[in-house]
Design an enzyme around this catalytic site. Structure first.
Site, PDB file in Angstrom:
ATOM      1  CD  GLU A  45      35.914  47.300  39.475  1.00 15.66           C
ATOM      2  OE1 GLU A  45      35.608  48.218  40.258  1.00 15.66           O
ATOM      3  OE2 GLU A  45      35.104  46.417  39.118  1.00 15.66           O
TER       4      GLU A  45
ATOM      5  CD  GLU B  46      35.133  42.526  40.906  1.00 17.95           C
ATOM      6  OE1 GLU B  46      34.088  43.173  41.083  1.00 17.95           O
ATOM      7  OE2 GLU B  46      36.248  42.915  41.295  1.00 17.95           O
TER       8      GLU B  46
HETATM    9  O1  AHR Z   1      32.545  42.864  44.082  1.00 15.76           O
HETATM   10  C1  AHR Z   1      32.292  44.090  44.669  1.00 15.76           C
HETATM   11  C2  AHR Z   1      33.145  45.219  44.114  1.00 15.76           C
HETATM   12  O2  AHR Z   1      32.739  45.471  42.794  1.00 15.76           O
HETATM   13  C3  AHR Z   1      34.621  44.956  43.992  1.00 15.76           C
HETATM   14  O3  AHR Z   1      35.324  45.264  45.134  1.00 15.76           O
HETATM   15  C4  AHR Z   1      35.044  45.867  42.887  1.00 15.76           C
HETATM   16  O4  AHR Z   1      36.156  45.397  42.178  1.00 15.76           O
HETATM   17  C5  AHR Z   1      33.803  46.025  42.038  1.00 15.76           C
HETATM   18  O5  AHR Z   1      33.529  47.339  41.731  1.00 15.76           O
END
Ligand code: AHR
Length: 511
Positions: free
Chosen positions: A173, A292
Site C-alpha cells: 500500500e 487484501e
Molecule cells: O489488513 C489490515 C490492514 O489493511 C493492512 O495492514 C493494510 O495493508 C490495509 O490497509
C-alpha cells in the site's frame, strides 16, 4: 418468491480455477500472530508455541497461500530482527499499529507453521523504510541453497534447506499517505522495478507482485497502476488490489451488492494493465493479485470508545479490529468469492484479510478457545470444492433496487466443473432479505446426475440477519442441509431461503 434462471455450458469456460484464489493473510498486527496462530503456554500449544486448535481450524478453512508479515507492518519491518536465537532478537516499536513487537515469531517460525498448515508462503518485502538491498538480501537468506553469508546464516539458524519461497510482494500500500515510506507512483514504480530486478538476480524463479491501489476510492486509482506499470511492466508478474467493505447506515441492500463494486474494481484494473501492455508493446500479461479483501467495519475506528481502536499506549499484541461477523457478512463474503472466481482468468491470487482475530474467519482468545466466524463457511466450502474449470454463468435473475448500485441481481452465482471427479459445484447467494429465491440451473453439454452436496447458510431459527458466532455461542451460524434440491430433464431446481449463501455439488457426465 423471486426467480433466477442460470445457464452453464461445458464449453463456455473462464479458465482453470487458480488455486491461489483461496489465499489468506497473517500480519504482525494485533492478535493475528501472537495469541492467534502462536501462543506459547496455551494449553493447546505445541513445543513451538503453535496453537493446535487454531491450526486445525486453519486446515479446515483450507487457505492455499498465506501472505506475510504485512500489511502496513511490513513497511517499517527489519526482517533480520525475526531470525536467529529468540533471546537475541530486539523488542521494537511498530509505528504502523502502535504496538511493541517482540520478534518472538519471525521467518523461521512462519515457515514451520506454513508447512504444518500446508500453505504456500507469499512473502512481502519492506519497500517503505528500506529498499533494493534489504529485499535482495531477504531472497538470498530465504532461497539460496548455501555457501554465501546470508544463506549460511539461515543454515546456522537451523534451516539447511532453502525455504524456496516463490511468491513475493514488492511492499504494501505505498500509494497510501498512511503508509510508512509512502511514495508517488513514479517513485514507487522505479523502486519496484529495481527491487524486482535485484531480487530476480538472486533467484530467477520467483514471482513478483507490484503494489496497486489500496482501494478503488484512492484519488490516484488508475493513474497509480498506469505509472507503476509503465516503469515495471517487464519486471513484475502481478499488480495488487485491496478492498474492504462495510454496511453503511443500515443500508443492507447496497451492502449485499458490494460485489458489483468488486467486479468493477477488477475490470478497471484489467483495463489499465492491458492499456500499458498495448502501449508498451509488451507480449506477456500482468495478472491481478487481490491480496487484501474482506468485510471490515472501519467506521468509528478512531474514537476513544471503540474497543478495537488503535490505543495510544505501547503494548504487545493489543486487541485490534476484531470484527464479529454475522449472517449478512457471510452472504456478502460468498458474493466476493464469486466475483473473484468469475474473474479467475485475470485474478490469479486473492487473500482474504486476515486469518485469525484481525477481521478474520477464525477467532481465538488468549488462554481460551478458538472458533469459526460466520464468514468461515463460504471460504471453506469454496476452497474445498472449486476445482477444475470455472464455468461462465448466464444469469437471468429478478432484480432489486439499491442506493449505491441501482438495480442488482437478487441471485449471485459462480460455478466450476471438475472433469476428473465428474462434479459441478455451484456457489449461490440470495441477496433478498425477505424473499426466497427459486433457482433453476440448465446444464448444457453436461448430463446431471446425483446431487452430492446441498448446504445453506442463512438466518438461524430464532435469530436475525445480525446473528453471529461468539465465544459463548460458537455455532449459532453455520451450514445446514438445503432441502428440496433435485434435477429434472437436465435442469437443477433449488429454493434458497431469504438472505442465504448456498453450495450445491452434483455429479455430471459429458453429454
Ligand atoms: O489488513 C489490515 C490492514 O489493511 C493492512 O495492514 C493494510 O495493508 C490495509 O490497509
Amino acid at each position: 418468491m423471486s426467480r433466477a434462471r442460470i445457464t452453464i455450458d461445458r464449453d463456455f469456460t473462464i479458465g482453470e480455477v487458480p488455486r491461489r484464489l483461496f489465499g489468506s493473510f497473517v500480519e504482525h498486527m494485533g492478535r493475528c500472530v501472537y495469541t492467534g496462530i502462536f501462543e506459547p503456554g496455551h494449553p493447546e500449544a505445541d513445543e513451538h508455541g503453535t496453537r493446535r486448535d487454531v491450526l486445525e481450524l486453519v486446515r479446515e478453512l483450507g487457505p492455499t497461500v498465506v501472505r506475510y508479515p504485512g500489511g502496513n507492518f511490513v513497511s517499517g519491518y527489519n526482517w533480520e530482527d525475526g531470525v536467529g536465537p529468540v533471546e537475541d532478537r530486539p523488542r521494537r516499536i511498530d509505528g504502523a499499529w502502535h504496538t511493541i513487537e517482540t520478534n518472538a515469531f519471525g521467518l523461521h517460525e512462519f515457515v514451520r507453521w506454513a508447512r504444518e498448515a500446508d500453505v504456500e508462503i507469499m512473502e512481502a518485502v519492506n519497500l517503505g523504510t528500506r529498499g533494493v538491498d534489504a529485499a535482495r538480501e531477504l531472497v538470498e537468506y530465504a532461497n539460496h541453497p548455501g555457501g554465501t553469508r546470508l544463506s549460511d546464516l539461515r543454515r546456522q539458524h537451523g534451516s539447511a534447506e532453502p525455504f524456496d519461497i516463490k511468491l513475493w510482494c514488492l511492499g504494501n500500500e505505498l500509494d497510501g499517505p498512511w503508509q510508512i515510506g509512502h511514495k508517488t507512483a513514479a517513485e514507487y514504480g522505479r523502486l519496484a522495478q529495481e527491487a524486482a530486478k535485484a531480487m530476480r538476480y538472486v533467484d530467477p524463479t520467483i514471482e513478483l507482485v507490484a503494489v496497486g491501489s489500496s482501494n478503488r476510492q484512492m484519488p490516484t486509482f488508475g493513474s497509480w497502476e498506469h505509472t507503476v506499470l509503465t516503469h515495471a511492466y517487464d519486471e513484475v508478474d502481478y499488480i495488487s488490489l485491496h478492498a474492504y467493505y462495510q454496511e453503511d447506515d443500515g443500508d443492507a441492500a447496497s451492502f449485499l451488492a458490494e460485489a458489483v463494486d468488486m467486479d468493477a474494481f477488477i475490470e478497471g484494473v484489467v483495463s489499465t494493465v492491458d492499456a500499458v501492455k498495448a502501449a508498451g508493446k509488451h507480449t506477456k500479461d500482468v495478472q491481478l493479485s487481490f491480496d487484501e479483501w474482506n468485510v471490515w467495519y472501519q467506521r468509528g475506528l478512531d474514537t476513544e470508545d471503540q474497543p478495537h481502536n488503535v490505543q495510544k499506549t505501547w503494548r504487545e499484541h493489543p486487541r485490534l479490529i476484531e470484527d464479529t461477523y454475522n449472517v449478512t457478512d457471510a452472504v456478502v463474503v460468498g458474493t466476493f468469492l464469486n466475483s473473484l472466481l468469475r474473474h479467475g482468468d485475470r485474478v490469479r491470487i486473492a487473500n482474504q484479510a486476515q486469518l485469525v482475530n484481525i477481521i478474520a474467519p477464525i477467532r481465538s482468545e488468549e488462554g481460551g478457545p478458538a472458533w469459526r466466524q460466520s464468514i468461515f463457511w463460504p471460504f471453506a466450502r469454496m476452497s474445498a470444492l472449486a476445482k477444475g474449470r470455472i464455468l461462465r454463468t448466464a444469469v437471468d435473475s429478478d432484480r432489486y433496487p439499491t442506493r449505491k448500485f441501482g438495480d442488482a441481481d437478487l441471485v449471485d452465482v459462480s460455478a466450476t466443473w471438475d472433469e476428473e471427479s465428474g462434479r459441478v459445484a455451484l456457489f449461490l447467494a440470495n441477496r433478498g432479505l425477505e424473499e426466497s429465491a427459486e433457482v433453476t440451473v440448465e446444464l448444457r453439454g453436461l448430463t446431471a446426475g446425483r446431487v452430492t452436496r446441498a448446504e445453506v447458510l442463512t438466518v438461524p431459527e430464532g435469530g436475525d440477519r445480525r446473528t453471529a458466532n461468539t465465544e459463548q455461542a460458537q455455532d449459532a451460524v453455520g451450514l445446514a442441509p438445503l432441502e428440496g434440491v433435485g434435477t429434472q430433464d437436465g435442469v437443477l431446481h433449488a429454493t434458497l431461503p431469504p438472505l442465504a449463501w448456498a453450495v450445491i455439488e452434483l455429479e455430471v457426465s459429458r453429454g
